[in-house]
Design a protein around this motif. Structure first.
Motif, mmCIF file in Angstrom:
data_model
loop_
_atom_site.group_PDB
_atom_site.id
_atom_site.type_symbol
_atom_site.label_atom_id
_atom_site.label_comp_id
_atom_site.label_asym_id
_atom_site.label_seq_id
_atom_site.Cartn_x
_atom_site.Cartn_y
_atom_site.Cartn_z
ATOM 1 N N LEU A 1 0.836 -1.196 0.000
ATOM 2 C CA LEU A 1 0.000 0.000 0.000
ATOM 3 C C LEU A 1 0.872 1.248 0.000
ATOM 4 C CD1 LEU A 1 -2.761 1.346 0.145
ATOM 5 C CD2 LEU A 1 -2.685 1.037 2.638
ATOM 6 N N TRP A 2 1.922 1.237 0.797
ATOM 7 C CA TRP A 2 2.850 2.375 0.840
ATOM 8 C C TRP A 2 3.449 2.610 -0.550
ATOM 9 C CZ3 TRP A 2 4.083 6.568 3.246
ATOM 10 C CH2 TRP A 2 5.304 7.183 2.985
ATOM 11 N N ALA A 3 3.869 1.549 -1.213
ATOM 12 C CA ALA A 3 4.445 1.675 -2.557
ATOM 13 C C ALA A 3 3.415 2.237 -3.541
ATOM 14 C CB ALA A 3 4.971 0.326 -3.037
ATOM 15 N N LEU A 4 2.159 1.795 -3.430
ATOM 16 C CA LEU A 4 1.100 2.311 -4.298
ATOM 17 C C LEU A 4 0.907 3.803 -4.087
ATOM 18 C CD1 LEU A 4 -1.431 1.969 -6.182
ATOM 19 C CD2 LEU A 4 -2.714 1.654 -4.044
ATOM 20 N N VAL A 5 0.775 4.212 -2.842
ATOM 21 C CA VAL A 5 0.534 5.622 -2.535
ATOM 22 C C VAL A 5 1.723 6.465 -2.997
ATOM 23 C CG1 VAL A 5 0.212 7.292 -0.672
ATOM 24 C CG2 VAL A 5 -1.075 5.146 -0.646
ATOM 25 N N GLU A 6 2.921 6.015 -2.716
ATOM 26 C CA GLU A 6 4.121 6.756 -3.103
ATOM 27 C C GLU A 6 4.208 6.903 -4.627
ATOM 28 O OE1 GLU A 6 8.097 4.974 -2.397
ATOM 29 O OE2 GLU A 6 8.372 6.760 -1.155
ATOM 30 N N SER A 7 4.014 5.820 -5.354
ATOM 31 C CA SER A 7 4.067 5.876 -6.822
ATOM 32 C C SER A 7 2.972 6.768 -7.385
ATOM 33 C CB SER A 7 3.936 4.477 -7.421
ATOM 34 O OG SER A 7 5.072 3.716 -7.141
ATOM 35 N N THR A 8 1.782 6.662 -6.834
ATOM 36 C CA THR A 8 0.659 7.466 -7.320
ATOM 37 C C THR A 8 0.938 8.950 -7.105
ATOM 38 O OG1 THR A 8 -0.917 5.678 -6.947
ATOM 39 C CG2 THR A 8 -1.811 7.910 -7.059
ATOM 40 N N THR B 1 -4.628 2.636 -15.135
ATOM 41 C CA THR B 1 -3.881 1.744 -16.016
ATOM 42 C C THR B 1 -2.369 1.963 -15.900
ATOM 43 O OG1 THR B 1 -4.072 3.280 -17.881
ATOM 44 C CG2 THR B 1 -5.796 1.596 -17.658
ATOM 45 N N ALA B 2 -1.937 2.707 -14.904
ATOM 46 C CA ALA B 2 -0.507 2.983 -14.703
ATOM 47 C C ALA B 2 0.241 1.682 -14.394
ATOM 48 C CB ALA B 2 -0.312 3.983 -13.569
ATOM 49 N N PRO B 3 1.531 1.637 -14.699
ATOM 50 C CA PRO B 3 2.318 0.410 -14.511
ATOM 51 C C PRO B 3 2.335 -0.122 -13.074
ATOM 52 C CG PRO B 3 3.538 1.967 -15.862
ATOM 53 C CD PRO B 3 2.316 2.689 -15.360
ATOM 54 N N HIS B 4 2.183 0.738 -12.076
ATOM 55 C CA HIS B 4 2.244 0.267 -10.688
ATOM 56 C C HIS B 4 0.909 -0.289 -10.174
ATOM 57 C CE1 HIS B 4 1.411 4.618 -10.594
ATOM 58 N NE2 HIS B 4 0.565 4.300 -9.644
ATOM 59 N N ILE B 5 -0.144 -0.180 -10.955
ATOM 60 C CA ILE B 5 -1.460 -0.650 -10.497
ATOM 61 C C ILE B 5 -1.571 -2.177 -10.565
ATOM 62 C CG2 ILE B 5 -3.952 -0.586 -10.947
ATOM 63 C CD1 ILE B 5 -2.806 1.936 -9.604
ATOM 64 N N ALA B 6 -1.132 -2.797 -11.649
ATOM 65 C CA ALA B 6 -1.240 -4.260 -11.770
ATOM 66 C C ALA B 6 -0.483 -4.984 -10.660
ATOM 67 C CB ALA B 6 -0.777 -4.725 -13.145
ATOM 68 N N PRO B 7 0.766 -4.611 -10.340
ATOM 69 C CA PRO B 7 1.446 -5.280 -9.227
ATOM 70 C C PRO B 7 0.720 -5.078 -7.891
ATOM 71 C CG PRO B 7 3.034 -4.083 -10.555
ATOM 72 C CD PRO B 7 1.661 -3.709 -11.050
ATOM 73 N N TRP B 8 0.173 -3.875 -7.683
ATOM 74 C CA TRP B 8 -0.590 -3.620 -6.457
ATOM 75 C C TRP B 8 -1.796 -4.552 -6.373
ATOM 76 C CZ3 TRP B 8 -1.830 -2.485 -1.790
ATOM 77 C CH2 TRP B 8 -3.160 -2.228 -1.448
ATOM 78 N N ARG B 9 -2.542 -4.662 -7.444
ATOM 79 C CA ARG B 9 -3.725 -5.527 -7.445
ATOM 80 C C ARG B 9 -3.353 -6.987 -7.228
ATOM 81 N NH1 ARG B 9 -7.151 -2.473 -12.192
ATOM 82 N NH2 ARG B 9 -7.875 -0.778 -10.851
ATOM 83 N N GLU B 10 -2.246 -7.400 -7.810
ATOM 84 C CA GLU B 10 -1.776 -8.777 -7.610
ATOM 85 C C GLU B 10 -1.450 -9.029 -6.139
ATOM 86 O OE1 GLU B 10 1.993 -11.544 -8.942
ATOM 87 O OE2 GLU B 10 1.249 -10.055 -10.368
#
Length: 102
Positions: A25-32, A70-79
């Motif tokens: 979650l931290w990685a998602l928020v930071e990337s976003t 559709t950003a590149p960091h979304i698919a890994p987050w969802r996985e």
């Protein structure tokens, strides 16, 4: 920058999986925040409902929100969310571009 779109949502995980999902979650928020053009992007576990992660987001326009999804960091987050036992996902976007004041 004026916000035109507000998003509110929740993700529910088994309470014993919250510590596992938090680094992702931290990685998602930071990337976003760094890459997607949002005005504000906040997520936190509900202190009264273990396992419930609440989101609030402000976006300058629908186009940037659409690109974020559709950003590149979304698919890994969802996985990772699925690996951690994601139970429920609910998000709603609101057009807040009206000129009236609250």
């Amino acid at each position: 920058m004026d916000a035109k779109v507000a998003v509110f949502g929740t993700l529910r995980f088994p309470p014993d999986q919250v510590s596992e999902i938090l680094p992702h979650l931290w990685a998602l928020v930071e990337s976003t925040c760094e890459k997607d053009g949002c005005i504000a992007y906040d997520a936190a576990e509900d202190p009264f409902d273990s396992g419930l992660i609440r989101f609030s987001e402000l976006w300058p326009n629908q186009g940037l929100l659409d690109k974020h999804l559709t950003a590149p960091h979304i698919a890994p987050w969802r996985e990772e969310a699925n690996k951690c036992g994601l139970i429920e996902r609910q998000f709603t976007a609101f057009d807040i571009s009206g000129s009236g004041s609250v």
